[in-house]
Enzyme design. Structure first.
Site, PDB file in Angstrom:
ATOM      1  N   HIS A   1       0.857  -1.184   0.000  1.00  0.00           N
ATOM      2  CA  HIS A   1       0.000   0.000   0.000  1.00  0.00           C
ATOM      3  C   HIS A   1       0.902   1.246   0.000  1.00  0.00           C
ATOM      4  O   HIS A   1       0.677   2.183  -0.744  1.00  0.00           O
ATOM      5  CB  HIS A   1      -0.928  -0.008   1.216  1.00  0.00           C
ATOM      6  CG  HIS A   1      -1.846   1.162   1.292  1.00  0.00           C
ATOM      7  ND1 HIS A   1      -2.770   1.327   2.283  1.00  0.00           N
ATOM      8  CD2 HIS A   1      -1.977   2.258   0.496  1.00  0.00           C
ATOM      9  CE1 HIS A   1      -3.441   2.463   2.098  1.00  0.00           C
ATOM     10  NE2 HIS A   1      -2.967   3.058   1.027  1.00  0.00           N
TER      11      HIS A   1
ATOM     12  N   GLU B   1       1.279   8.304  -3.585  1.00  0.00           N
ATOM     13  CA  GLU B   1       2.149   7.819  -2.509  1.00  0.00           C
ATOM     14  C   GLU B   1       3.441   8.635  -2.430  1.00  0.00           C
ATOM     15  O   GLU B   1       3.923   8.950  -1.346  1.00  0.00           O
ATOM     16  CB  GLU B   1       2.458   6.332  -2.691  1.00  0.00           C
ATOM     17  CG  GLU B   1       1.252   5.422  -2.441  1.00  0.00           C
ATOM     18  CD  GLU B   1       0.720   5.496  -1.009  1.00  0.00           C
ATOM     19  OE1 GLU B   1       1.533   5.493  -0.073  1.00  0.00           O
ATOM     20  OE2 GLU B   1      -0.511   5.556  -0.838  1.00  0.00           O
TER      21      GLU B   1
ATOM     22  N   HIS C   1       3.710  10.854   0.834  1.00  0.00           N
ATOM     23  CA  HIS C   1       4.601  10.209   1.809  1.00  0.00           C
ATOM     24  C   HIS C   1       6.082  10.251   1.418  1.00  0.00           C
ATOM     25  O   HIS C   1       6.947  10.449   2.256  1.00  0.00           O
ATOM     26  CB  HIS C   1       4.184   8.746   2.013  1.00  0.00           C
ATOM     27  CG  HIS C   1       2.768   8.580   2.442  1.00  0.00           C
ATOM     28  ND1 HIS C   1       2.313   8.951   3.699  1.00  0.00           N
ATOM     29  CD2 HIS C   1       1.678   8.091   1.784  1.00  0.00           C
ATOM     30  CE1 HIS C   1       1.014   8.682   3.797  1.00  0.00           C
ATOM     31  NE2 HIS C   1       0.602   8.168   2.646  1.00  0.00           N
TER      32      HIS C   1
END
Length: 216
Positions: free
Chosen positions: A32, A81, A85
């Site tokens: 993920h 992502e 992040h």
């Protein structure tokens, strides 16, 4: 931030959540994301560029697919992502480029080999229920640390929760550590993952746990 979280999700469960165009989700745990436990979108000008990871694409499509959208060439998930992040993880020299960030996440995923660990423990998808404590014990025994396991709560009239995500935590030196907050750390990543109205939250130790296979 204090720790990195490598989150694996179970595609079959992800596909049960909210509107999507899942088709034949993989029947193995996929990535993920790799998340610092604090901070999001740390550099809004550092945009995702798929050409920087083009030699990683075969591994990315296999191990880090966008399970919610079936077409192969979608890069939206990786873009999200990275921008949310990866730009924060990049304060570590070992993760300070898109190439380094994605390849390190793939490397950690391969190294953990969650799929074979669960199989070795006799935990496999199917119609029987598991005890959450048994799953936790198997993982802790295998890895020597406590991961964080997230489930979908039982639907109306059901008694079992459905396993959806397993997170492993690492120090900044990329050593495995427990996912529980240490002294002086707040567990800030409580914003659980929402899709539509359903969301994953930390699994209950007392509810039976469903680990769904493809066939429903």
């Amino acid at each position: 931030w204090k720790k990195l979280i490598l989150a694996h999700h179970w595609p079959v469960t992800v596909c049960k959540m909210g509107a999507n165009d899942c088709q034949d989700p993989p029947e193995y745990w996929t990535i993920h994301g790799l998340w610092p436990d604090n901070g999001e979108e740390c550099n809004r000008t550092w945009h995702f560029d798929v050409t920087e990871i083009k030699d990683l694409l075969p591994a990315m499509r296999r191990d880090w697919p966008d399970v919610l959208h079936s077409s192969q060439n979608r890069t939206q998930f990786w873009k999200h992502e990275w921008e949310k992040h990866g730009t924060c993880a990049a304060t570590l020299p070992i993760l300070n480029s898109q190439k380094k960030y994605f390849s390190k996440a793939l490397e950690l995923y391969q190294h953990l080999d969650l799929n074979s660990c669960l199989l070795k423990a006799g935990i496999k998808p199917g119609s029987s229920y598991y005890q959450m404590t048994a799953i936790k014990e198997a993982l802790t025994r295998f890895y020597g640390v406590t991961p964080k396991i997230q489930c979908l709560a039982p639907e109306e009239g059901e008694k079992a929760q459905t396993i959806g995500q397993i997170e492993f935590c690492f120090t900044k030196e990329l050593q495995l550590r427990n996912c529980t907050a240490m002294k002086g750390e707040s567990d800030l990543l409580q914003a659980d993952w929402r899709l539509g109205t359903e969301e994953l939250s930390v699994c209950s130790d007392t509810l039976p746990t469903y680990y769904p296979s493809q066939v429903q």
